[in-house]
Design an enzyme around this catalytic site. Sequence first.
Site, PDB file in Angstrom:
ATOM      1  N   ASN A   1     -26.984  15.491 -15.380  1.00 36.46           N
ATOM      2  CA  ASN A   1     -26.068  15.968 -14.341  1.00 36.46           C
ATOM      3  C   ASN A   1     -26.062  17.502 -14.316  1.00 36.46           C
ATOM      4  OD1 ASN A   1     -24.356  15.648 -12.211  1.00 36.46           O
ATOM      5  ND2 ASN A   1     -22.662  14.763 -13.374  1.00 36.46           N
TER       6      ASN A   1
ATOM      7  N   HIS B   1     -13.411  13.095 -11.937  1.00 39.81           N
ATOM      8  CA  HIS B   1     -14.000  11.755 -11.826  1.00 39.81           C
ATOM      9  C   HIS B   1     -12.964  10.713 -11.419  1.00 39.81           C
ATOM     10  CE1 HIS B   1     -17.528  13.315 -14.081  1.00 39.81           C
ATOM     11  NE2 HIS B   1     -18.156  12.351 -13.454  1.00 39.81           N
TER      12      HIS B   1
END
Length: 463
Positions: free
Chosen positions: A315, A351
């Site tokens: 990521n 998230h």
Amino acid sequence: MGVSDFVGEKLGLSEPSARFLVALYAAYPVSIVYRLLLAQQHPRIKNVYLSLSGMAIAYYILGTNVWHSAADVLAVYLLLSVCGGTLVSVVLTWILVMGHMMCGYVVAAMSGEIHQISWRIPHCVLVLKLIGLSYNLYDARKKESELSVDMKNTAVAEAPSLIELAGFSYFHGSVLAGPQLSFRRYRDFVNGDLFDWNKTPSSVPAGVQRLLVGVALSALYSLLNQWFPLSTVISDQFNDHVFPMRVLLMVACGKVALWRYITVWLIAEGSCILTGISYNGVDKSGSVDWYGLSNIHLLKAETSITLQGIVESFNINTNKWIALYVFKRLRFLGSKTLSLLISLTFVSLWHGVWPGYALCFSLEFMLLFAERSFISFMKRLLGGTLSEFSLPLRALLTLAAFILRNIVLFYPLMLFMLLSWDLCFKFMSSVYFMDHIIVIVWCFLFYTVLANVIRKPKPKKDE
């Protein structure tokens, strides 16, 4: 039967998952049309095309829920038009876009909605884009001596027009799941300042290569997921295995589940490369580097023997964003540890509000801290770094570190994907809370029994 219905039936996917997959691949014809017809057109034409094509992809998945992103884009445009470049605009952008997304998370959590494809998935990407833009305008008004190299490379002096902001926000290659890109890169790309189309070698081979790797990994995931599904670690049969086998199953299921995310990043990156927006200059060999938006360094991610190495290769663009706009902005605290803790807290909330995210990222903080202290201890104990040892000893230590890395890595990863407290607790208890126990025991030993081993001896005074 629609395309998504056909894909879902053939691949055994749910309707939302099939739509997501179709939309992911739909970015490729959009990129091809851009290359063939629009690459050297006027920037306004490009912005209109990129805005409409990206919004069409978003609408295909989200339907009328696309209003969530459209509302934020419009609100931020008005905000930056009025007070862009000020600290007030940065704070208000944070409150506006993060507040909107957090409300969505809370509503979803209260309704029990979990593991579903919704407007919140692409909104995660948009939130970082818009907050980053507010910082870019703010940085442009600072003295050059106050800016880091990264700040200089992303600073933007002029606020975007509405169509320019829409093109950036809905750029088709990153609208669904990233990669994250700066507004400065987007503007240079559209204006033709990123590279010279007439003199730079084609990005098509690199884009196709990324696509093929993504497709191959997707096929491998589909095959192995039948044998090692995520549900294995929360099944009643999981506890029937001896503990070492449970750990091996955890690693296998975690590895396969991870490929799902990597597949999405690779396919998305390929469509970005085709347009040329991922241009990253020329490397030492004189070859063009088209991997400026790469979200995964596959070789490093698979071979790294440290958790820090995994973080640096996984990521990537999101981690760069966190470093530039959160971690480094907390320098005034005077503590890297505290800055890291706050950064990971933000990542967890970004998230979602499900317990699995908090468990995962709090454990990541503890594991990274424990790893650094463990490496420091081993250097003192063995009297050198890994590269200084003989080949047999180096190979043995590397293998041991690789095995240990895999064992501790996939425990928090399971928490990241299971999300709910009931499922996370069931999994953790099945493997005896091993990562938590490892961290607690190691930190206790490090600061008590082993403290004298790592303490540097005081230099003797001359008599």
